[in-house]
Design a protein around this motif. Structure first.
Motif, PDB file in Angstrom:
ATOM      1  N   SER A  79       0.832  -1.194   0.000  1.00 14.84           N
ATOM      2  CA  SER A  79       0.000   0.000   0.000  1.00 14.84           C
ATOM      3  C   SER A  79       0.873   1.253   0.000  1.00 14.84           C
ATOM      4  O   SER A  79       2.051   1.217   0.368  1.00 14.84           O
ATOM      5  N   ARG A  80       0.273   2.377  -0.377  1.00 15.95           N
ATOM      6  CA  ARG A  80       0.994   3.649  -0.373  1.00 15.95           C
ATOM      7  C   ARG A  80       1.457   3.990   1.050  1.00 15.95           C
ATOM      8  O   ARG A  80       2.564   4.496   1.240  1.00 15.95           O
ATOM      9  N   GLN A  81       0.596   3.717   2.028  1.00 11.93           N
ATOM     10  CA  GLN A  81       0.963   3.999   3.411  1.00 11.93           C
ATOM     11  C   GLN A  81       2.124   3.117   3.865  1.00 11.93           C
ATOM     12  O   GLN A  81       3.064   3.583   4.506  1.00 11.93           O
ATOM     13  N   ALA A 130       5.879  11.570   9.326  1.00  9.53           N
ATOM     14  CA  ALA A 130       5.453  11.924   7.965  1.00  9.53           C
ATOM     15  C   ALA A 130       4.012  12.413   7.996  1.00  9.53           C
ATOM     16  O   ALA A 130       3.210  11.978   8.831  1.00  9.53           O
ATOM     17  N   LEU A 131       3.703  13.334   7.081  1.00 12.88           N
ATOM     18  CA  LEU A 131       2.333  13.761   6.827  1.00 12.88           C
ATOM     19  C   LEU A 131       1.957  13.251   5.452  1.00 12.88           C
ATOM     20  O   LEU A 131       2.585  13.594   4.456  1.00 12.88           O
ATOM     21  N   SER A 139      -8.358  12.563   2.977  1.00 13.16           N
ATOM     22  CA  SER A 139      -7.877  12.442   4.355  1.00 13.16           C
ATOM     23  C   SER A 139      -6.442  12.929   4.502  1.00 13.16           C
ATOM     24  O   SER A 139      -5.690  13.037   3.520  1.00 13.16           O
ATOM     25  N   LEU A 140      -6.096  13.226   5.745  1.00 11.19           N
ATOM     26  CA  LEU A 140      -4.731  13.556   6.136  1.00 11.19           C
ATOM     27  C   LEU A 140      -4.306  12.541   7.197  1.00 11.19           C
ATOM     28  O   LEU A 140      -5.098  12.186   8.072  1.00 11.19           O
ATOM     29  N   ARG A 141      -3.049  12.070   7.108  1.00 10.40           N
ATOM     30  CA  ARG A 141      -2.588  11.060   8.060  1.00 10.40           C
ATOM     31  C   ARG A 141      -1.224  11.448   8.615  1.00 10.40           C
ATOM     32  O   ARG A 141      -0.268  11.661   7.861  1.00 10.40           O
ATOM     33  N   LEU A 142      -1.153  11.543   9.939  1.00  9.09           N
ATOM     34  CA  LEU A 142       0.110  11.758  10.633  1.00  9.09           C
ATOM     35  C   LEU A 142       0.663  10.391  11.020  1.00  9.09           C
ATOM     36  O   LEU A 142       0.003   9.618  11.717  1.00  9.09           O
ATOM     37  N   THR A 143       1.878  10.096  10.569  1.00  6.56           N
ATOM     38  CA  THR A 143       2.497   8.789  10.812  1.00  6.56           C
ATOM     39  C   THR A 143       3.752   8.952  11.649  1.00  6.56           C
ATOM     40  O   THR A 143       4.555   9.862  11.411  1.00  6.56           O
ATOM     41  N   GLY A 174       2.757   3.952  14.059  1.00  9.92           N
ATOM     42  CA  GLY A 174       1.448   4.417  14.488  1.00  9.92           C
ATOM     43  C   GLY A 174       0.974   5.528  13.573  1.00  9.92           C
ATOM     44  O   GLY A 174       1.780   6.228  12.951  1.00  9.92           O
ATOM     45  N   SER A 175      -0.330   5.693  13.483  1.00  6.72           N
ATOM     46  CA  SER A 175      -0.842   6.742  12.609  1.00  6.72           C
ATOM     47  C   SER A 175      -2.177   7.275  13.117  1.00  6.72           C
ATOM     48  O   SER A 175      -2.943   6.567  13.765  1.00  6.72           O
ATOM     49  N   LEU A 176      -2.420   8.556  12.833  1.00  4.66           N
ATOM     50  CA  LEU A 176      -3.689   9.230  13.104  1.00  4.66           C
ATOM     51  C   LEU A 176      -4.236   9.732  11.785  1.00  4.66           C
ATOM     52  O   LEU A 176      -3.580  10.534  11.102  1.00  4.66           O
ATOM     53  N   THR A 177      -5.414   9.264  11.404  1.00  2.00           N
ATOM     54  CA  THR A 177      -6.005   9.666  10.134  1.00  2.00           C
ATOM     55  C   THR A 177      -7.167  10.623  10.381  1.00  2.00           C
ATOM     56  O   THR A 177      -8.112  10.289  11.105  1.00  2.00           O
TER      57      THR A 177
END
Length: 852
Positions: A133-135, A155-156, A162-166, A175-178
């Motif tokens: 996956s891209r993530q 990374a952002l 969506s926006l995801r902080l990794t 870990g990530s916050l989407t």
């Protein structure tokens, strides 16, 4: 929900937005955000400006820059789009990975990578040789940059919706916050806007004091997780105590029938109850861990949620505790549901859309601890009727409350590393189960004193002081002059007793502090230490560009593996190197259906890793740890049974010693019949490692693998038992004459026994008694792992681990004087390993990171 205290306004604000996002892995912890006063309410105008650049709640590539510069207020000069320094060729993927931009601090150091994707973040990356996956590609880039010496962990990642902080520190779970864009612009989305600006706004990245900036907050949140693990370990111990008390009461209620067959086997009872706790912890972790939308257990199916899920059962019991608090101790059914789940995990099930492959493994085997199902010791779990113990819903509620909640917060098992799950078990290793012959008293220190011990003590005051861990003078100050029946003792000891359960009734089971892990020489090692040790140990063996064949031919061992922390790290390290080798070779395994790194780690765990531990429970945990770190959804827990074995790594004999029945090991040639058996076992076990035998999923079908393991053990069964008996002959020590007499008797017994040609026949009463007296499981390395020792330049290529820190006094306390006498002839020179244990090019990696 369990009864909990109300959250503070600051904690509640963070709990609100985190609850809306459901983080994947650990990114930020509420306590760290609270302690740094990180939250700030944003003006309503900010959300209005955000809506203006997100027509239809969609983000365009051009609007992404507007978001960074106008909403986050980043300085455009610090967003570098010349990214050659952060670009890496990934030959195994057939790609060159690079961020779109890098945000720098005023000193020119990278703060975070910025990446844009035209498609959703979890969609496949086009052009890759493997499904990726891209993530996952972005997380790989972060980790590999760190391995290359580029210190960037954040990374952002953005796409139209969506926006995801990794956050992906090397050697730890990412870990990530989407942040869904439609939620950000919704009427109730202001709290998410606040959180987004709190984390990624200019102030958080540049303006606040350095100890409050984003990277420090994320790092501190990870360190805070270690305290969560410690606290969870304490609650796991409390849960075990609840279970012990419940089974003790159930046994008394059955007039002793429930545990009749285990009356004189407290360690077996303790093992079964520990197994229940470990099963629950494992299932909770699997239910909370989602990968690609799928759980390690099928939490996405309604049937599993309604009838099997531990998390679902916990929620139901928490609700019932509020509604039926007074009758919970008389309600039943929750324990029955857990037994059904444990059986399903072991043997598997397929019904409609519910599919759980059979996991097998000793930990979940219904035959191992029959009393958990109310069956006699010799009964069959597949045919005999079970009469489940009367364990109330109140008990299961209390157990699950300890495992699901930490204070007022629900435990996020997805945020725990595999090693942390293993360390939870290690907290239970210093406990011992006993049965009270009289009333007994439980001290706050964890020690239990029976009434008869106090009554017969020369100095009761001293006895109490030792149990309470205080000075005798402190006991004298608070000592009450009371009649010394049970009530009198309770009154006198009250200041030092456990306030929740001070009294243990006669004939009841009890758990008390025993030989702790420091006393046993065992220590948990966190990933921050295992990573450098493993890398330094293994890198010299691999060189710069090893082939996949070279990597998979390595044999790595941890002879005191505990719950497998070093083996897990070796699996990660070699898996990454194997994936690189596949890329250089242009080799794409035909069975890739998921993350290729997981496949590489699975191949490594099956082919390269070996471990031994004298504690069978630790072996079970190490097996589960490798299963978890490789996310082997379709494989049983037994997929590494051939390589992770129970036994005392320093008590065993060489093949020569066993064959010649000569502990000096002076003979150099094995008898032909012995060599044939060893060679046949080696050929059988070598088949496990042959890629040509891997079936469609890339593995030998697990049933065939299990047959191979048992067939190899059967080939050397007689030799193994002979080795055990030779050790049993010298274990009792005594005079030289006594030892010589026992040895001559044993040799005579072995000669007649071996001549019968049937290793299943009994050795004879006296020989069997010697074997039964052995307090350890001897481990004969060449018999257990013949494919390692009979190969060219035989032995292990590397030894990794945290060796037991057992000095003379520790060994004496744990194993007695005879144990030292048994080891002395074998280890006259402590710097010289046992003969043939290591190959000629072996490396060793221990806690001091030295690599001889």
């Amino acid at each position: 929900m369990p009864p909990t205290k109300k959250l503070s306004p600051a904690d509640q604000a963070h709990a609100d937005w985190l609850g809306m996002l459901r983080p994947e892995g650990l990114v930020v912890s509420i306590s760290v955000l609270r302690d740094t006063n990180a939250y700030a309410r944003q003006p309503a105008l900010v959300q209005e400006r955000l809506r203006a650049i997100l027509p239809g709640a969609l983000l365009s590539r051009a609007a992404f820059d507007q978001l960074l510069f106008d909403i986050f207020e980043w300085n455009p000069k610090r967003l570098v789009r010349e990214v050659a320094a952060w670009t890496l060729p990934m030959a195994e993927l057939g790609l060159i990975l690079a961020p779109e931009a890098v945000l720098l601090d005023p000193k020119g150091n990278p703060l975070l990578l910025v990446q844009w994707s035209d498609e959703r973040l979890d969609t496949p990356l086009p052009g890759a040789r493997f499904p990726l996956s891209r993530q996952s590609a972005l997380e790989r880039l972060l980790v590999e940059l760190q391995h290359a010496g580029k210190d960037v962990k954040i990374a952002l990642h953005a796409c139209p919706n969506s926006l995801r902080l990794t956050y992906a520190p090397a050697g730890e779970a990412p870990g990530s916050l989407t942040f869904p864009l439609d939620a950000l612009v919704a009427a109730d989305g202001r709290v998410l806007v606040d959180a987004l600006l709190m984390l990624l706004g200019r102030s958080r990245l540049f303006d606040v004091p350095s100890e409050q900036r984003l990277g420090v907050l994320l790092s501190r949140s990870r360190r805070e997780q270690e305290s969560v693990t410690i606290a969870l370990s304490g609650q796991v111990e409390q849960a075990l105590r609840v279970l012990v008390d419940a089974f003790s009461a159930a046994d008394l209620a059955s007039n002793g029938e429930l545990l009749r067959d285990w009356r004189d086997q407290p360690r077996e009872i303790q093992g079964g109850l520990v197994a229940v706790i470990l099963r629950l912890v494992f299932v909770l972790y699997c239910e909370d861990r989602l990968e690609g939308g799928r759980g390690l257990l099928p939490v996405e199916t309604e049937l599993y949620q309604q009838h099997y899920s531990v998390s679902g059962l916990a929620e139901r019991l928490f609700e019932e505790q509020v509604r039926y608090r007074e009758t919970m101790a008389h309600r039943y059914g929750a324990y029955d549901r857990l037994i059904a789940l444990f059986r399903v995990v072991f043997e598997g099930v397929q019904h409609g859309d519910l599919l759980i492959p059979p996991r097998q493994g000793n930990l979940f085997d219904p035959a191992t601890w029959a009393f958990l199902e109310g069956r006699p010791a010799a009964s069959s779990w597949t045919t005999d009727t079970k009469r489940l113990p009367r364990i109330s819903d109140q008990v299961i509620f209390e157990v699950l409350q300890k495992l699901v909640y930490l204070g007022e917060q629900r435990i996020s098992y997805r945020n725990l590393d595999v090693e942390q799950i293993g360390s939870v078990y290690e907290a239970l290793m210093g406990l011992e189960l006993g049965r009270a012959t009289t009333d007994a008293f439980r001290f706050r220190s964890g020690v239990v004193l029976q009434r008869w011990e106090l009554e017969e003590a020369a100095s009761p005051l001293l006895k109490v002081a030792e149990a309470a861990g205080v000075k005798t003078a402190e006991v004298e100050k608070k000592w009450k002059n009371a009649a010394f029946d049970t009530e009198g003792w309770l009154a006198s000891l009250a200041p030092f007793l456990d306030s929740d359960a001070p009294l243990i009734q006669a004939h009841s089971l009890f758990l008390q502090a025993g030989s702790d892990r420091r006393g046993s020489g065992s220590h948990y090692t966190p990933p921050a230490l295992t990573g450098p040790i493993v890398a330094r140990t293994l890198s010299p063996l691999l060189g710069n560009e090893p082939t996949s064949t070279q990597i998979l031919s390595l044999r790595i061992c941890d002879p005191a593996m505990g719950s497998g922390a070093f083996l897990v790290e070796a699996c990660r390290y070699l898996g990454r190197r194997l994936l690189e080798a596949w890329g250089r070779e242009g080799h794409v395994p035909a069975d890739v259906a998921a993350d290729p790194l997981l496949l590489a780690m699975r191949r490594v765990s099956e082919s390269c890793l070996y471990g031994v531990d004298k504690n069978p429970f630790a072996v079970n945990l190490a097996r589960l740890s490798l299963w978890l770190v490789t996310l082997s959804r379709e494989l049983p827990f037994t997929f590494v049974d051939h390589a992770l074995r129970p036994g005392d790594a320093v008590v065993g004999l060489s093949a020569q010693q066993i064959a010649e029945q000569d502990l000096s090991g002076k003979n150099r040639q094995l008898p032909l019949v012995f060599m044939r058996a060893l060679k046949k076992a080696e050929r059988i076990r070598s088949d496990i490692h042959k890629p040509s035998l891997f079936a469609g999923s890339g593995h030998i079908p697990w049933k065939e693998r299990a047959k191979l393991v048992e067939a190899a053990r059967d080939e050397v069964q007689a030799e193994r038992k002979a080795g055990d008996l030779l050790i049993a002959a010298v274990w009792p020590a005594g005079t030289a004459k006594q030892q010589k007499g026992r040895m001559e008797e044993v040799k005579g017994r072995l000669f007649s026994w071996l001549s019968q040609g049937d290793p299943t026949l009994p050795l004879g009463e006296s020989a069997e008694a010697l074997l039964a007296a052995l307090p350890m499981i001897p481990f004969h390395w060449e018999l257990e792992f013949p494919e390692v020792f009979l190969r060219e330049n035989g032995g292990f290529d590397a030894i990794i681990g945290n060796p037991p820190f057992g000095g003379k006094n520790t060994i004496l306390a744990q194993s007695g004087e005879n144990y030292i006498k048994l080891l002395q002839p074998k280890f006259r020179n402590p710097r010289q390993p046992p003969a043939r244990f290591c190959s000629g090019r072996a490396a060793q990696g221990y806690g001091d990171t030295k690599t001889p």
